[in-house]
Write a protein that holds these residues in place. Structure first.
Motif, PDB file in Angstrom:
ATOM      1  N   ASP A 151      23.767  19.961  -5.583  1.00 46.05           N
ATOM      2  CA  ASP A 151      22.786  20.529  -6.502  1.00 46.05           C
ATOM      3  C   ASP A 151      23.057  21.997  -6.825  1.00 46.05           C
ATOM      4  OD1 ASP A 151      21.315  18.131  -6.587  1.00 46.05           O
ATOM      5  OD2 ASP A 151      20.306  18.652  -4.702  1.00 46.05           O
ATOM      6  N   LEU A 152      24.184  22.514  -6.367  1.00 47.39           N
ATOM      7  CA  LEU A 152      24.509  23.926  -6.572  1.00 47.39           C
ATOM      8  C   LEU A 152      25.456  24.115  -7.752  1.00 47.39           C
ATOM      9  CD1 LEU A 152      25.153  25.040  -2.870  1.00 47.39           C
ATOM     10  CD2 LEU A 152      23.027  25.216  -4.179  1.00 47.39           C
ATOM     11  N   GLN A 153      25.364  25.269  -8.388  1.00 48.86           N
ATOM     12  CA  GLN A 153      26.299  25.625  -9.454  1.00 48.86           C
ATOM     13  C   GLN A 153      27.448  26.399  -8.828  1.00 48.86           C
ATOM     14  OE1 GLN A 153      24.589  27.709 -12.766  1.00 48.86           O
ATOM     15  NE2 GLN A 153      26.556  28.024 -13.784  1.00 48.86           N
ATOM     16  N   ALA A 164      32.693  22.361  -1.150  1.00 47.25           N
ATOM     17  CA  ALA A 164      33.100  21.759  -2.417  1.00 47.25           C
ATOM     18  C   ALA A 164      34.565  21.360  -2.390  1.00 47.25           C
ATOM     19  CB  ALA A 164      32.836  22.738  -3.558  1.00 47.25           C
ATOM     20  N   LEU A 165      35.399  22.244  -1.869  1.00 46.96           N
ATOM     21  CA  LEU A 165      36.824  21.939  -1.815  1.00 46.96           C
ATOM     22  C   LEU A 165      37.124  20.829  -0.813  1.00 46.96           C
ATOM     23  CD1 LEU A 165      36.994  24.525  -3.491  1.00 46.96           C
ATOM     24  CD2 LEU A 165      39.064  25.107  -2.241  1.00 46.96           C
ATOM     25  N   LEU A 166      36.399  20.821   0.301  1.00 43.35           N
ATOM     26  CA  LEU A 166      36.594  19.755   1.285  1.00 43.35           C
ATOM     27  C   LEU A 166      36.206  18.399   0.701  1.00 43.35           C
ATOM     28  CD1 LEU A 166      35.370  21.361   4.637  1.00 43.35           C
ATOM     29  CD2 LEU A 166      37.675  20.509   4.141  1.00 43.35           C
ATOM     30  N   ALA A 167      35.132  18.375  -0.072  1.00 42.12           N
ATOM     31  CA  ALA A 167      34.714  17.119  -0.701  1.00 42.12           C
ATOM     32  C   ALA A 167      35.815  16.578  -1.600  1.00 42.12           C
ATOM     33  CB  ALA A 167      33.433  17.345  -1.509  1.00 42.12           C
ATOM     34  N   ARG A 168      36.403  17.468  -2.367  1.00 44.57           N
ATOM     35  CA  ARG A 168      37.479  17.061  -3.281  1.00 44.57           C
ATOM     36  C   ARG A 168      38.719  16.612  -2.518  1.00 44.57           C
ATOM     37  NH1 ARG A 168      39.912  20.899  -8.120  1.00 44.57           N
ATOM     38  NH2 ARG A 168      41.942  19.920  -8.273  1.00 44.57           N
TER      39      ARG A 168
END
Length: 276
Positions: free
Chosen positions: A259-261, A235-239
């Motif tokens: 699709d994850l919370q 998630a952090l890499l995507a950002r």
């Protein structure tokens, strides 16, 4: 119990005073202001002044007494500290006036500005800090009860971090700094622990407060020890990749977690449309 009811009654009466006619009503006791701010989840605006200070009087006329300030009357607790007899004050370092602080109920300062400030400058600043403090205050109280609790220190760090992604530009730096300080406290507490998974989780999450290139360096050298940390890293890499305009890399990481919370808050809420 009687003391609590008495304090609540005083707070209600003072609140009525603050919002009467939509105008700012100034308190003179910082100690009382902190009690009210804590009860009402508000920040405190402190104006340090003196009766011989020309710029202080000019700010009253040009800023504080203007109709533009009415919108902030109920959003903050306002205090004037009269330093006419000297600059000594146990809560604040004041070397020149006017001196304005924006602080929380624990005397944690968000802003400290010296000298005459224009109406536009104060409007921008007060607008930037006009956000809900409920989660931050709740987490602060919880950590205050147990300041050795790693989870509570981390929770407060994430509250500050989340808020820094939602506020106006003027408040981002201060909130990010407070988040970093909470992360440091968390890391210090973790030195006493042998929980490697949690230590790695904190290492990954702390990258939210780093610049893109620095965060990328840390994350690329990190080998997640469990699935949760693997997802956090993605998630952090995507950002970060998206902030560095490496869109293909960002989408590759986003595909892993779309699709994850995510825990604490959605780190990539504002980036999701770009990553679809």
């Amino acid at each position: 119990m009687r003391e609590l009811k008495k304090l609540s009654l005083i707070s209600i009466c003072l609140l009525i005073g603050f919002i009467a006619n939509g105008q700012i009503h100034w308190m003179s006791s910082y100690a009382e202001a902190k009690k009210i701010a804590k009860e009402q989840n508000k920040l405190i605006v402190v104006d340090c002044w003196a009766n011989w200070c020309g710029p202080c009087k000019k700010m009253d006329e040009d800023v504080w007494e203007k109709d533009n300030m009415e919108i902030y009357a109920a959003k903050y607790v306002f205090v004037k500290l009269d330093l006419s007899s000297g600059f000594s004050n146990p809560d604040f370092l004041v070397k020149a006036i006017p001196k304005i602080f924006i602080t929380d109920a624990w005397n944690n300062q968000f802003e400290s500005i010296t000298g005459y400030q224009s109406l536009r400058r104060m409007e921008n600043l007060l607008t930037a800090y006009s956000f809900s403090l409920e989660d931050i205050y709740k987490s602060t109280v919880e950590l205050e009860k147990d300041d050795e609790n790693v989870g509570k220190a981390l929770q407060l760090a994430m509250c500050y971090q989340e808020q820094s992604t939602l506020v106006e530009r003027e408040a981002v730096k201060s909130l990010s700094y407070k988040s970093r300080m909470c992360f440091k406290q968390t890391e210090k507490l973790l030195k006493k622990s042998k929980n490697k998974d949690l230590s790695q989780k904190v290492q990954i999450l702390s990258c939210l407060n780093k610049s893109g290139k620095k965060a990328l360096k840390v994350l690329n050298s990190c080998k997640p020890s469990n699935e949760e940390n693997e997802n956090l890293k993605a998630a952090l890499l995507a950002r970060i990749y998206l902030s560095l305009e490496q869109v293909d890399n960002a989408k590759e990481q986003y595909a892993k977690i779309k699709d994850l919370q995510l825990p604490y808050y959605d780190f990539i809420a504002s980036e999701r449309k770009q990553l679809q």
